[in-house]
Write an enzyme that holds these catalytic residues in place. Structure first.
Site, PDB file in Angstrom:
ATOM      1  N   LYS A  36       1.984  -3.985   6.588  1.00 48.62           N
ATOM      2  CA  LYS A  36       2.453  -3.906   5.194  1.00 48.62           C
ATOM      3  C   LYS A  36       3.963  -3.693   5.166  1.00 48.62           C
ATOM      4  O   LYS A  36       4.676  -4.301   4.380  1.00 48.62           O
ATOM      5  CB  LYS A  36       1.737  -2.770   4.447  1.00 48.62           C
ATOM      6  CG  LYS A  36       0.245  -3.018   4.231  1.00 48.62           C
ATOM      7  CD  LYS A  36      -0.015  -4.267   3.406  1.00 48.62           C
ATOM      8  CE  LYS A  36      -1.485  -4.623   3.313  1.00 48.62           C
ATOM      9  NZ  LYS A  36      -1.740  -5.975   2.790  1.00 48.62           N
ATOM     10  N   TYR A  64      -2.198  -1.653  10.954  1.00 47.88           N
ATOM     11  CA  TYR A  64      -2.428  -2.160   9.592  1.00 47.88           C
ATOM     12  C   TYR A  64      -1.268  -1.771   8.681  1.00 47.88           C
ATOM     13  O   TYR A  64      -0.680  -2.602   7.998  1.00 47.88           O
ATOM     14  CB  TYR A  64      -3.749  -1.617   9.011  1.00 47.88           C
ATOM     15  CG  TYR A  64      -3.851  -1.786   7.510  1.00 47.88           C
ATOM     16  CD1 TYR A  64      -4.086  -3.040   6.952  1.00 47.88           C
ATOM     17  CD2 TYR A  64      -3.654  -0.707   6.642  1.00 47.88           C
ATOM     18  CE1 TYR A  64      -4.138  -3.205   5.570  1.00 47.88           C
ATOM     19  CE2 TYR A  64      -3.709  -0.862   5.267  1.00 47.88           C
ATOM     20  CZ  TYR A  64      -3.952  -2.108   4.741  1.00 47.88           C
ATOM     21  OH  TYR A  64      -3.984  -2.283   3.373  1.00 47.88           O
ATOM     22  N   SER A  76       0.842  -1.198   0.000  1.00 47.53           N
ATOM     23  CA  SER A  76       0.000   0.000   0.000  1.00 47.53           C
ATOM     24  C   SER A  76       0.874   1.243   0.000  1.00 47.53           C
ATOM     25  O   SER A  76       1.984   1.247   0.541  1.00 47.53           O
ATOM     26  CB  SER A  76      -0.857  -0.039   1.270  1.00 47.53           C
ATOM     27  OG  SER A  76      -1.476   1.206   1.479  1.00 47.53           O
TER      28      SER A  76
HETATM   29  P1  NAD Z   1     -10.940  -7.694   0.940  1.00 46.02           P
HETATM   30  O1  NAD Z   1     -11.176  -7.730   2.400  1.00 46.02           O
HETATM   31  O2  NAD Z   1     -12.073  -7.425   0.049  1.00 46.02           O
HETATM   32  O3  NAD Z   1     -10.255  -9.070   0.481  1.00 46.02           O
HETATM   33  C1  NAD Z   1      -9.388  -9.790   1.315  1.00 46.02           C
HETATM   34  C2  NAD Z   1      -9.842 -11.257   1.312  1.00 46.02           C
HETATM   35  O4  NAD Z   1      -8.942 -12.019   2.119  1.00 46.02           O
HETATM   36  C3  NAD Z   1     -11.235 -11.438   1.896  1.00 46.02           C
HETATM   37  O5  NAD Z   1     -12.014 -12.184   0.970  1.00 46.02           O
HETATM   38  C4  NAD Z   1     -11.019 -12.215   3.195  1.00 46.02           C
HETATM   39  O6  NAD Z   1     -12.074 -13.105   3.455  1.00 46.02           O
HETATM   40  C5  NAD Z   1      -9.716 -12.922   2.910  1.00 46.02           C
HETATM   41  N1  NAD Z   1      -8.878 -13.230   4.088  1.00 46.02           N
HETATM   42  C6  NAD Z   1      -8.476 -12.366   5.055  1.00 46.02           C
HETATM   43  N2  NAD Z   1      -7.706 -13.011   5.947  1.00 46.02           N
HETATM   44  C7  NAD Z   1      -7.611 -14.300   5.532  1.00 46.02           C
HETATM   45  C8  NAD Z   1      -6.961 -15.448   6.039  1.00 46.02           C
HETATM   46  N3  NAD Z   1      -6.251 -15.427   7.183  1.00 46.02           N
HETATM   47  N4  NAD Z   1      -7.072 -16.621   5.366  1.00 46.02           N
HETATM   48  C9  NAD Z   1      -7.793 -16.676   4.221  1.00 46.02           C
HETATM   49  N5  NAD Z   1      -8.438 -15.622   3.700  1.00 46.02           N
HETATM   50  C10 NAD Z   1      -8.355 -14.448   4.350  1.00 46.02           C
HETATM   51  O7  NAD Z   1      -9.756  -6.638   0.703  1.00 46.02           O
HETATM   52  P2  NAD Z   1      -9.241  -5.975  -0.651  1.00 46.02           P
HETATM   53  O8  NAD Z   1      -9.684  -4.557  -0.672  1.00 46.02           O
HETATM   54  O9  NAD Z   1      -9.539  -6.861  -1.807  1.00 46.02           O
HETATM   55  O10 NAD Z   1      -7.682  -5.960  -0.363  1.00 46.02           O
HETATM   56  C11 NAD Z   1      -6.827  -6.989  -0.829  1.00 46.02           C
HETATM   57  C12 NAD Z   1      -5.414  -6.702  -0.358  1.00 46.02           C
HETATM   58  O11 NAD Z   1      -4.995  -5.430  -0.844  1.00 46.02           O
HETATM   59  C13 NAD Z   1      -5.251  -6.632   1.159  1.00 46.02           C
HETATM   60  O12 NAD Z   1      -3.994  -7.217   1.482  1.00 46.02           O
HETATM   61  C14 NAD Z   1      -5.229  -5.161   1.452  1.00 46.02           C
HETATM   62  O13 NAD Z   1      -4.521  -4.869   2.623  1.00 46.02           O
HETATM   63  C15 NAD Z   1      -4.509  -4.629   0.218  1.00 46.02           C
HETATM   64  N6  NAD Z   1      -4.800  -3.223  -0.054  1.00 46.02           N
HETATM   65  C16 NAD Z   1      -6.099  -2.829  -0.255  1.00 46.02           C
HETATM   66  C17 NAD Z   1      -6.399  -1.503  -0.499  1.00 46.02           C
HETATM   67  C18 NAD Z   1      -7.831  -1.062  -0.688  1.00 46.02           C
HETATM   68  O14 NAD Z   1      -8.089   0.146  -0.680  1.00 46.02           O
HETATM   69  N7  NAD Z   1      -8.777  -1.935  -0.894  1.00 46.02           N
HETATM   70  C19 NAD Z   1      -5.363  -0.551  -0.568  1.00 46.02           C
HETATM   71  C20 NAD Z   1      -4.040  -0.976  -0.394  1.00 46.02           C
HETATM   72  C21 NAD Z   1      -3.772  -2.329  -0.145  1.00 46.02           C
HETATM   73  C1  UD1 Z   2      -7.155   4.593   3.820  1.00 50.20           C
HETATM   74  C2  UD1 Z   2      -6.107   4.132   4.792  1.00 50.20           C
HETATM   75  C3  UD1 Z   2      -4.989   3.428   4.045  1.00 50.20           C
HETATM   76  C4  UD1 Z   2      -5.554   2.282   3.216  1.00 50.20           C
HETATM   77  C5  UD1 Z   2      -6.626   2.832   2.294  1.00 50.20           C
HETATM   78  C6  UD1 Z   2      -7.300   1.759   1.514  1.00 50.20           C
HETATM   79  C7  UD1 Z   2      -6.239   5.727   6.660  1.00 50.20           C
HETATM   80  C8  UD1 Z   2      -5.537   6.828   7.396  1.00 50.20           C
HETATM   81  N1  UD1 Z   2      -5.612   5.251   5.562  1.00 50.20           N
HETATM   82  O1  UD1 Z   2      -6.556   5.536   2.949  1.00 50.20           O
HETATM   83  O2  UD1 Z   2      -4.035   2.927   4.953  1.00 50.20           O
HETATM   84  O3  UD1 Z   2      -4.527   1.676   2.460  1.00 50.20           O
HETATM   85  O4  UD1 Z   2      -7.630   3.499   3.070  1.00 50.20           O
HETATM   86  O5  UD1 Z   2      -8.051   0.917   2.336  1.00 50.20           O
HETATM   87  O6  UD1 Z   2      -7.308   5.307   7.042  1.00 50.20           O
HETATM   88  N2  UD1 Z   2     -12.821  10.928   3.439  1.00 50.20           N
HETATM   89  C9  UD1 Z   2     -13.832  11.801   3.800  1.00 50.20           C
HETATM   90  N3  UD1 Z   2     -14.986  11.290   4.339  1.00 50.20           N
HETATM   91  C10 UD1 Z   2     -15.164   9.939   4.532  1.00 50.20           C
HETATM   92  C11 UD1 Z   2     -14.130   9.058   4.147  1.00 50.20           C
HETATM   93  C12 UD1 Z   2     -12.970   9.588   3.609  1.00 50.20           C
HETATM   94  O7  UD1 Z   2     -13.693  13.011   3.653  1.00 50.20           O
HETATM   95  O8  UD1 Z   2     -16.213   9.551   5.043  1.00 50.20           O
HETATM   96  C13 UD1 Z   2     -11.591  11.480   2.846  1.00 50.20           C
HETATM   97  C14 UD1 Z   2     -10.358  11.151   3.680  1.00 50.20           C
HETATM   98  O9  UD1 Z   2     -10.142  12.146   4.634  1.00 50.20           O
HETATM   99  C15 UD1 Z   2      -9.291  11.118   2.579  1.00 50.20           C
HETATM  100  C16 UD1 Z   2     -10.022  10.626   1.338  1.00 50.20           C
HETATM  101  O10 UD1 Z   2     -11.402  10.863   1.605  1.00 50.20           O
HETATM  102  O11 UD1 Z   2      -8.809  12.397   2.325  1.00 50.20           O
HETATM  103  C17 UD1 Z   2      -9.818   9.156   1.071  1.00 50.20           C
HETATM  104  O12 UD1 Z   2     -10.102   8.429   2.261  1.00 50.20           O
HETATM  105  P1  UD1 Z   2     -10.125   6.819   2.311  1.00 50.20           P
HETATM  106  O13 UD1 Z   2     -10.958   6.314   1.204  1.00 50.20           O
HETATM  107  O14 UD1 Z   2     -10.470   6.425   3.701  1.00 50.20           O
HETATM  108  O15 UD1 Z   2      -8.631   6.424   1.966  1.00 50.20           O
HETATM  109  P2  UD1 Z   2      -7.253   6.889   2.650  1.00 50.20           P
HETATM  110  O16 UD1 Z   2      -7.493   7.581   3.926  1.00 50.20           O
HETATM  111  O17 UD1 Z   2      -6.447   7.586   1.632  1.00 50.20           O
END
Ligand code: NAD
Ligand code: UD1
Length: 338
Positions: free
Chosen positions: A154, A150, A125
């Site tokens: 990472k 969290y 991330s």
């Molecule tokens: P998500 O929660 O939709 O998907 C994660 C999946 O992993 C889920 O289906 C959950 O059931 C499964 N899981 C969790 N722990 C497990 C375990 N111990 N054993 C087996 N399955 C397990 O999340 P996502 O948004 O698809 O994110 C995927 C990856 O990307 C994660 O590692 C997350 O940290 C990373 N990531 C996501 C974002 C985002 O904004 N969505 C941003 C940066 C990084």
């Molecule tokens: C967050 C996480 C980041 C994670 C990412 C994806 C934090 C501090 N960071 O990023 O670690 O990888 O999600 O899961 O939580 N916002 C509003 N109102 C809301 C929600 C969000 O104004 O109700 C604003 C936030 O202040 C930010 C932007 O929208 O400026 C994006 O927010 P969000 O979607 O939560 O992502 P990040 O905070 O960038």
């Protein structure tokens, strides 16, 4: 190629599974369904025509993970999405996050080592950069102390992979996602936030559809043009496509180093108000929002330098902010029908 997708029924994993299948790869998913639904397998089949192989177990279970790898030692690449990802929850329950995100990683790497499986793609991330001093942020920017457990998982995960790669035949790639939003154009798969969403996009769509009353915009006193915070939002399908390229690069032995990391962003930053504007423009809907105080832990602005990923992977995000917000809305509308 036979690819293991952990967390494959989740948000990014399901979109990646579809793109892998579209590129002719065979996918096996492992997920414990802690944050996803078994029906996603049917949804994937509806889009790609192929139901992926699936095993339901918890990757922190060493015995089950060891057994899985023994039975599946012909896997050529692993894309590891499975993790917990709610920042606030990780602050309240750090051990749950360290246990889930780190034990599962160690179990998988051990399984790879024991069965000579070489190629490992990891979901990292942009949170590892904190508030970067220089923008756009490159992969060489210093890693900053994580703002949450969290984020720390990472950072530690990247270190665990790096240390393992040094002393084994395993190759690692960390893909650092910026802010993934949106959904597949079919609106058959998308993000399924449990409870009240923390992230901006699902909060917007849930507010407009009437599940939430009002979006709170966290802060309009940032040093940005309109005062609201800026992020690099990227369409989840663009993220998914990058994973196909990444795993192919590894299996085809095109890596320049045994551990590589890439930014997955568009290179463009949008403020919260700009996202809202895009949403209202493409959907014709009006969002009820109010400006409130900043959210603790939020940074002012971040967007990616994508040159390294563009040049080395030959990948570039294709979808713009309007496609992102529209697809998120179409997904919310589809969810209403389910
Ligand atoms: P998500 O929660 O939709 O998907 C994660 C999946 O992993 C889920 O289906 C959950 O059931 C499964 N899981 C969790 N722990 C497990 C375990 N111990 N054993 C087996 N399955 C397990 O999340 P996502 O948004 O698809 O994110 C995927 C990856 O990307 C994660 O590692 C997350 O940290 C990373 N990531 C996501 C974002 C985002 O904004 N969505 C941003 C940066 C990084
Ligand atoms: C967050 C996480 C980041 C994670 C990412 C994806 C934090 C501090 N960071 O990023 O670690 O990888 O999600 O899961 O939580 N916002 C509003 N109102 C809301 C929600 C969000 O104004 O109700 C604003 C936030 O202040 C930010 C932007 O929208 O400026 C994006 O927010 P969000 O979607 O939560 O992502 P990040 O905070 O960038």
């Amino acid at each position: 190629m036979k690819i293991l997708v952990t967390g494959g029924t989740g948000y990014i994993g399901s979109h990646t599974t579809v793109e892998l299948q579209n590129s002719g790869h065979e996918v096996i998913i492992v997920d414990n369904l802690s944050n996803s639904n078994i029906n996603v397998l049917d949804s994937i089949e509806k889009i790609s025509g192929i139901k992926p192989e699936f095993e339901q177990f918890d990757l922190i279970d060493t015995e089950k993970t060891t057994d899985f790898f023994k039975r599946n030692n012909d896997i050529q690449g692993i894309i590891h999405f499975a993790a917990f990802k709610a920042v606030g929850e990780s602050v309240d329950n750090p051990l749950m996050y360290y246990r889930n995100n780190l034990f599962s990683l160690v179990n998988i790497l051990q399984g790879m080592k024991d069965n000579n499986i070489e190629n490992f793609v990891f979901s990292s991330s942009c949170t590892v950069y904190g508030q970067p001093e220089e923008l756009p942020v490159t992969e060489n920017a210093p890693i900053q102390k994580a703002a949450s457990p969290y984020g720390n998982t990472k950072q530690i995960s990247e270190e665990i992979i790096f240390d393992t790669v040094k002393v084994s035949g395993i190759k690692g790639m960390a893909l650092r996602y910026f802010n993934p939003i949106g959904a597949h154009k079919s609106a058959i798969i998308g993000e399924l936030p449990l409870g009240i969403p923390n992230n901006l996009m699902p909060f917007i769509t849930q507010t407009v559809i009437g599940i939430r009353e009002q979006l709170r915009v966290f802060g309009d006193d940032y040093s940005t043009p309109d005062g609201t915070a800026i992020r690099d939002y990227i369409h989840v399908v663009d993220i998914a496509k990058a994973h196909v390229i990444a795993v192919e690069r590894m299996v085809n032995k095109k890596m320049k180093k045994d551990f590589e990391m890439f930014n997955l962003g568009t290179g463009n930053g949008y403020s919260v108000l700009e996202v809202i504007k895009s949403f209202e423009k493409v959907t014709g809907e009006k969002l009820n929002y109010k400006i409130v105080d900043r959210r603790a832990g939020d940074i002012t602005q971040v967007w990616a330098d994508t040159k390294f990923a563009n040049d080395e992977l030959g990948w570039k995000a294709e979808k713009d902010i309007d496609e992102m917000t529209l697809s998120a809305w179409n997904w919310e509308l589809a969810l209403k029908e389910i």
